[in-house]
Design a protein around this motif. Sequence first.
Motif, PDB file in Angstrom:
ATOM      1  N   THR A 610       0.870  -1.014   0.044  1.00 25.18           N
ATOM      2  CA  THR A 610       0.083  -0.137  -0.136  1.00 25.18           C
ATOM      3  C   THR A 610       0.774   1.316  -0.027  1.00 25.18           C
ATOM      4  O   THR A 610       0.472   2.308  -0.459  1.00 25.18           O
ATOM      5  N   GLY A 611       2.127   1.153   0.403  1.00 22.87           N
ATOM      6  CA  GLY A 611       2.828   2.550   0.469  1.00 22.87           C
ATOM      7  C   GLY A 611       4.467   2.275  -0.145  1.00 22.87           C
ATOM      8  O   GLY A 611       5.116   3.164  -0.199  1.00 22.87           O
ATOM      9  N   ALA A 612       4.379   1.187  -0.835  1.00 24.72           N
ATOM     10  CA  ALA A 612       5.766   0.800  -1.387  1.00 24.72           C
ATOM     11  C   ALA A 612       6.171   2.010  -2.366  1.00 24.72           C
ATOM     12  O   ALA A 612       7.456   2.449  -2.507  1.00 24.72           O
ATOM     13  N   HIS A 613       5.355   2.229  -3.116  1.00 21.37           N
ATOM     14  CA  HIS A 613       5.685   3.280  -4.325  1.00 21.37           C
ATOM     15  C   HIS A 613       6.091   4.613  -3.851  1.00 21.37           C
ATOM     16  O   HIS A 613       6.862   5.284  -4.248  1.00 21.37           O
ATOM     17  N   LEU A 614       5.452   4.934  -2.658  1.00 24.19           N
ATOM     18  CA  LEU A 614       5.995   6.354  -1.808  1.00 24.19           C
ATOM     19  C   LEU A 614       7.406   6.023  -1.202  1.00 24.19           C
ATOM     20  O   LEU A 614       7.878   6.930  -1.112  1.00 24.19           O
ATOM     21  N   LEU A 615       7.507   4.806  -0.738  1.00 30.49           N
ATOM     22  CA  LEU A 615       8.895   4.729  -0.325  1.00 30.49           C
ATOM     23  C   LEU A 615       9.917   4.368  -1.186  1.00 30.49           C
ATOM     24  O   LEU A 615      11.006   5.093  -1.037  1.00 30.49           O
ATOM     25  N   GLN A 616       9.853   3.719  -2.142  1.00 28.62           N
ATOM     26  CA  GLN A 616      10.850   3.076  -3.153  1.00 28.62           C
ATOM     27  C   GLN A 616      10.810   4.303  -4.251  1.00 28.62           C
ATOM     28  O   GLN A 616      11.767   3.799  -5.218  1.00 28.62           O
ATOM     29  N   LEU A 658       3.640  10.974   5.497  1.00 29.76           N
ATOM     30  CA  LEU A 658       3.119   9.937   6.235  1.00 29.76           C
ATOM     31  C   LEU A 658       1.479   9.775   6.116  1.00 29.76           C
ATOM     32  O   LEU A 658       1.121   8.635   6.278  1.00 29.76           O
ATOM     33  N   ASN A 659       0.967  11.037   6.159  1.00 27.99           N
ATOM     34  CA  ASN A 659      -0.522  10.928   6.080  1.00 27.99           C
ATOM     35  C   ASN A 659      -1.096  10.060   4.702  1.00 27.99           C
ATOM     36  O   ASN A 659      -1.983   9.596   4.703  1.00 27.99           O
ATOM     37  N   LYS A 660      -0.266  10.497   3.672  1.00 33.88           N
ATOM     38  CA  LYS A 660      -0.590   9.848   2.341  1.00 33.88           C
ATOM     39  C   LYS A 660      -0.197   8.246   2.580  1.00 33.88           C
ATOM     40  O   LYS A 660      -1.154   7.405   1.831  1.00 33.88           O
ATOM     41  N   MET A 661       0.631   8.019   3.029  1.00 39.40           N
ATOM     42  CA  MET A 661       0.928   6.192   3.334  1.00 39.40           C
ATOM     43  C   MET A 661      -0.032   5.731   4.300  1.00 39.40           C
ATOM     44  O   MET A 661      -0.710   4.681   3.911  1.00 39.40           O
ATOM     45  N   LYS A 662      -0.670   6.610   5.333  1.00 37.55           N
ATOM     46  CA  LYS A 662      -1.429   6.044   5.881  1.00 37.55           C
ATOM     47  C   LYS A 662      -2.932   5.954   5.395  1.00 37.55           C
ATOM     48  O   LYS A 662      -3.809   5.200   5.375  1.00 37.55           O
ATOM     49  N   GLN A 663      -3.203   7.053   4.394  1.00 34.75           N
ATOM     50  CA  GLN A 663      -4.341   6.947   3.613  1.00 34.75           C
ATOM     51  C   GLN A 663      -4.542   5.778   2.338  1.00 34.75           C
ATOM     52  O   GLN A 663      -5.554   5.119   2.556  1.00 34.75           O
ATOM     53  N   GLU A 664      -3.250   5.466   1.980  1.00 35.77           N
ATOM     54  CA  GLU A 664      -3.370   4.242   1.111  1.00 35.77           C
ATOM     55  C   GLU A 664      -3.772   2.993   2.034  1.00 35.77           C
ATOM     56  O   GLU A 664      -4.411   2.441   1.215  1.00 35.77           O
ATOM     57  N   PHE A 665      -2.916   2.710   3.006  1.00 32.77           N
ATOM     58  CA  PHE A 665      -3.259   1.595   3.719  1.00 32.77           C
ATOM     59  C   PHE A 665      -4.856   1.348   4.268  1.00 32.77           C
ATOM     60  O   PHE A 665      -5.630   0.440   3.939  1.00 32.77           O
ATOM     61  N   GLU A 666      -5.397   2.485   4.815  1.00 35.98           N
ATOM     62  CA  GLU A 666      -6.642   2.451   5.324  1.00 35.98           C
ATOM     63  C   GLU A 666      -7.728   2.398   4.181  1.00 35.98           C
ATOM     64  O   GLU A 666      -8.794   1.751   4.125  1.00 35.98           O
ATOM     65  N   TYR A 667      -7.302   2.781   2.704  1.00 39.48           N
ATOM     66  CA  TYR A 667      -8.299   2.551   1.750  1.00 39.48           C
ATOM     67  C   TYR A 667      -8.473   1.228   1.216  1.00 39.48           C
ATOM     68  O   TYR A 667      -9.077   0.710   0.994  1.00 39.48           O
ATOM     69  N   TRP A 668      -7.075   0.738   0.980  1.00 35.94           N
ATOM     70  CA  TRP A 668      -6.758  -0.697   0.332  1.00 35.94           C
ATOM     71  C   TRP A 668      -7.160  -1.884   1.227  1.00 35.94           C
ATOM     72  O   TRP A 668      -7.539  -2.714   0.789  1.00 35.94           O
ATOM     73  N   TYR A 669      -6.895  -1.656   2.537  1.00 34.12           N
ATOM     74  CA  TYR A 669      -6.887  -2.526   3.543  1.00 34.12           C
ATOM     75  C   TYR A 669      -8.333  -2.727   4.168  1.00 34.12           C
ATOM     76  O   TYR A 669      -8.911  -1.683   4.617  1.00 34.12           O
ATOM     77  N   PRO A 670      -8.779  -3.828   4.447  1.00 38.40           N
ATOM     78  CA  PRO A 670      -8.041  -5.331   4.193  1.00 38.40           C
ATOM     79  C   PRO A 670      -7.962  -5.701   2.668  1.00 38.40           C
ATOM     80  O   PRO A 670      -8.966  -5.207   1.739  1.00 38.40           O
ATOM     81  N   MET A 696      -2.950  -6.886  13.393  1.00 31.43           N
ATOM     82  CA  MET A 696      -3.741  -5.757  12.823  1.00 31.43           C
ATOM     83  C   MET A 696      -5.277  -6.017  13.614  1.00 31.43           C
ATOM     84  O   MET A 696      -5.657  -7.001  14.021  1.00 31.43           O
ATOM     85  N   SER A 697      -5.779  -4.901  13.445  1.00 30.77           N
ATOM     86  CA  SER A 697      -7.307  -4.779  14.022  1.00 30.77           C
ATOM     87  C   SER A 697      -8.105  -5.629  13.007  1.00 30.77           C
ATOM     88  O   SER A 697      -7.816  -5.949  11.996  1.00 30.77           O
ATOM     89  N   LYS A 698      -9.436  -6.160  13.766  1.00 36.68           N
ATOM     90  CA  LYS A 698     -10.085  -6.957  13.015  1.00 36.68           C
ATOM     91  C   LYS A 698     -10.634  -6.506  11.697  1.00 36.68           C
ATOM     92  O   LYS A 698     -10.823  -7.137  10.702  1.00 36.68           O
ATOM     93  N   ASP A 699     -10.844  -5.020  11.512  1.00 33.87           N
ATOM     94  CA  ASP A 699     -11.367  -4.513  10.251  1.00 33.87           C
ATOM     95  C   ASP A 699     -10.114  -4.553   9.194  1.00 33.87           C
ATOM     96  O   ASP A 699     -10.611  -4.419   8.104  1.00 33.87           O
ATOM     97  N   HIS A 700      -9.053  -5.045   9.573  1.00 35.86           N
ATOM     98  CA  HIS A 700      -8.174  -5.389   8.528  1.00 35.86           C
ATOM     99  C   HIS A 700      -7.780  -6.753   8.232  1.00 35.86           C
ATOM    100  O   HIS A 700      -6.637  -7.058   7.436  1.00 35.86           O
ATOM    101  N   TRP A 701      -8.445  -7.698   8.872  1.00 33.08           N
ATOM    102  CA  TRP A 701      -8.101  -9.273   8.556  1.00 33.08           C
ATOM    103  C   TRP A 701      -8.543  -9.400   7.151  1.00 33.08           C
ATOM    104  O   TRP A 701      -9.440  -8.948   6.593  1.00 33.08           O
ATOM    105  N   PRO A 702      -7.878 -10.316   6.509  1.00 34.36           N
ATOM    106  CA  PRO A 702      -8.246 -10.988   5.042  1.00 34.36           C
ATOM    107  C   PRO A 702      -9.546 -11.381   5.048  1.00 34.36           C
ATOM    108  O   PRO A 702     -10.401 -11.819   5.824  1.00 34.36           O
ATOM    109  N   ARG A 703     -10.127 -10.904   3.478  1.00 32.04           N
ATOM    110  CA  ARG A 703     -11.497 -11.174   3.347  1.00 32.04           C
ATOM    111  C   ARG A 703     -11.687 -12.484   2.748  1.00 32.04           C
ATOM    112  O   ARG A 703     -12.604 -12.999   2.723  1.00 32.04           O
ATOM    113  N   GLY A 704     -10.514 -12.889   1.924  1.00 31.03           N
ATOM    114  CA  GLY A 704     -10.879 -14.235   0.921  1.00 31.03           C
ATOM    115  C   GLY A 704      -9.387 -14.626   0.485  1.00 31.03           C
ATOM    116  O   GLY A 704      -8.679 -14.114   0.108  1.00 31.03           O
TER     117      GLY A 704
END
Length: 939
Positions: A610-616, A658-670, A696-704
């Motif tokens: 979710t944040g790899a492109h911003l880091l790398q 930082l906020n952009k990476m956080k937004q990416e994670f919260e949008y795409w996950y789980p 991770m919290s329950k709302d980020h657990w895998p779906r399928g």
Amino acid sequence: MATEGAKSFARRDKLLEIESKVRVWWDEKDVFKAEPGEKPPQPGEKFFGNFPFPYMNGFLHLGHAFSLSKLEFAAAYHRLRGANVLLPFAFHCTGMPIKASADKLAREIQIFGDPPVFPHEVVEEEPISKEESDSNKGANVVPDKFKGKKSKAASKSSGQMFQWEIMRSFGLSDSDISKFQNPYEWLKFFPPLAVEDLKAFGLGCDWRRSFVTTDMNPFFDSFVKWQMRKLKSMGKIVKDMRYTIYSPLDGQPCADHDRATGEGVQPQEYTIIKMEVVPPFPAKMGVLEGKKVFLAAATLRPETMYGQTNCWVLPDGKYGAFEINDTEVFILTERAALNLAYQKLSCVPDKPTCLVELTGYDLIGLPVRSPLSFNEIIYALPMLTILTDKGTGIVTSVPSDAPDDYMALHDLKAKPAFRAKFGVKDEWVPFEIVPIIDIPEFGDRAAEKVCLDLKIKSQNEKDKLAEAKRLVYLRGFTEGIMTVGEYAGRKVQEAKPLIRTKLIETGQAIIYSEPEKKVMSRSGDECVVALTDQWYITYGEPEWKKLSEECLSNMNLYSDETRHGFEHTLGWLNQWACSRSFGLGTRIPWDEEFLVESLSDSTIYMAYYTGAHLLQNGDMYGKSAVLVKPAHMTDDVWEFLFCGGPYPKSSDIASSVLNKMKQEFEYWYPFDLRVSGKDLIQNHLTFCIYNHTAIMSKDHWPRGFRCNGHIMLNSEKMSKSTGNFRTLRQAIEEFSADATRFSLADAGDGVDDANFVFETANTAILRLTKEIAWMEEILAAESSLSTGPPSTYADRVFENEINIAIKMTEKNYQDYMFREALKTGFYDLQTARDEYRFSCGNGGMNRDLVWRFMDVQTRLITPFCPHYSEFVWRELLKKDSFVVKAGWPTADSPDLKLKSANKYLQDSIVLMRKLLNKQILGSKANSTVTPILLHQKVK
């Protein structure tokens, strides 16, 4: 026009040309670039799918492509219908295979020169010395020195190619190959090639987020270290002594991904019963005088030792007397002694010490005192069915409750000639069995009863004896009652652990473990079970297991078999060795002597996407970072991004980043879907569940998870050795990307093995190019088509078939049943179009309906054949948008009565044709055939 012999490849080449053109269009507009929305997505608005990153010690092959196609088709469907789709892809380099291959290459250069001059013939010489072996620890070393003498070719006699030859097969020149002695060269070479192949395949990937594992990528390295520190702080990584599958050559545990064969095999724990040999010893065993010597019998049923009447040895079996400690000697097979040596039971650590070599013949007639036996002295007797690659080669005999023992004893009793053949004295043979367990319906002589019931005549009737054992052992454990000993009156399942514990505590038995089945490491080494002191992840811990079961219960797994596989794995999975001393990877942060094991750095990395492109900054190696430096990625930052931790106020990273990476994670996950071969259920996929629930919290657990079987080629197992093998690159060159994808979609959807059929791919080439030609023909003669709203019976039938295709194909895509989607979205719709053409003739077809067909057909097949569809969409239908994001076609409710009526009509037409043909063929010269109008257009 490309030709090969008399065969033309013009159609395939046309598809390859189209594919190249379409990929340029996609690249120009970054069609597969995935950006999060401003608001949290509503259900169905986003789709995040991923795939277990493949290992980078070679090219991707059709096995990879088959599993990946399931994700690609799903993602393409969701993108087509308007969802915001993220499909990233990365490359796994952690572990030992790359390092082992690099070391093997170095060894060959050491022996044969650079470039090597391989001998045409070789002869086995003395083994490599221990010093040489140690200097190449973990390498797939050449087992003998070669001196060019006449014998078989080295690569043939070993059954393997030289590593240098393998590198040549990758297209590398001799001048480049020697660089690959450095394992990091593999990381530079194969991942970029994989990207090329996957782009040629048409993978709808956001390549900005790609990465390689190991410390070569400092950002991913930091991510793994944080994950390990977090698990340790939670008490989920501990140091402990555990039995584990182990490679003596590599000097470390051999996890599933480190194995050439035996994936999923676990340690099997036995109880070794110490049966003391009564002096004086035979002359061959004279060197053992003064020591306590035991026949070491491995058993899974220590509670039955009360019923011992003798013990068994294999007459032709090879045994040895091995020094276990200063006073005790065990007689058993060398294989078992090697396992014991790695379990701290040898005078020399990790090395068996054999005092004298023996055979089973040397042991027949030995008198022994055995724990719990009611007979003070019992004897070693011959049994012909003992396996020396299982247990210790010494077997206890309990004929009251073991059908094998009962029949072997029966043979000795009933056949004097058999006794004489092996020199067995009559007084050694026990003629009475000892009842010890009462089993409902079977009584207290269960083995005897079942053998009689099944009419077993000899110890050689393996199938019947297997069934007898199944009946006796199962009923004995679940319903049997002990009738003798300290625990008489107790159920067998209650008494079993108590008796075992007492035998061990009193020194009459020890714990012994070995692999359930043969395991070979990728270094070509047969593995043992070792008792190792190392770092373990505490899978199986009750509370953690309960969370994982909760996660699983809420996941979509798409098949009952897959769910049962996960439930079974959660039932047995226990502590997992997560540290290694050899290979590539990330160092364990608090114990840098060790590396993180390859399956333990791969459990939650989906979040890293979710944040790899911003880091790398789009560099898979993380070397071109601009916004963030690796040192900035502290534990506080990772906690903030993935675990809801507080904002890291002291961070050197800009708040906007930082906020952009956080937004990416919260949008795409789980993540919504992870696609994998079913063989990963028993390790990686279950680890993924465990670690998500811990971190991770329950709302980020895998779906399928969607799991599939292996892929066969033309109904035969895919195998390099037989030549029935294709890399992804070879398949695309041979068939084109879209024809390859078409055949992958047709290969099968279940968890059983699927079948990629070359003829299907070739047929796809023909059908796709013919469809393009037909569309071009229709569009060129568009003015000849009828105009106005569809009105004829044929129009209404065809329009109804289009609606049916849209509805049914949508459902099949939603259920991830891609073979069915190919049927309803292509084959059935093609049949409907052909029937419509036949009914109307080209000139009678309705223009609007034909355009609707071309639009719908193109969209429905887009997930399978995206290049073809994009070309048709833009070049033929002249659409400005991209078909991969065109939206799902709308449809009116299908008229099922009309469909049934038309089927009746078509069936009637077929029947009338058959009757007419039969009448024509059977008529005489003077007969008259009543004309039947078959092709009248019905209004």
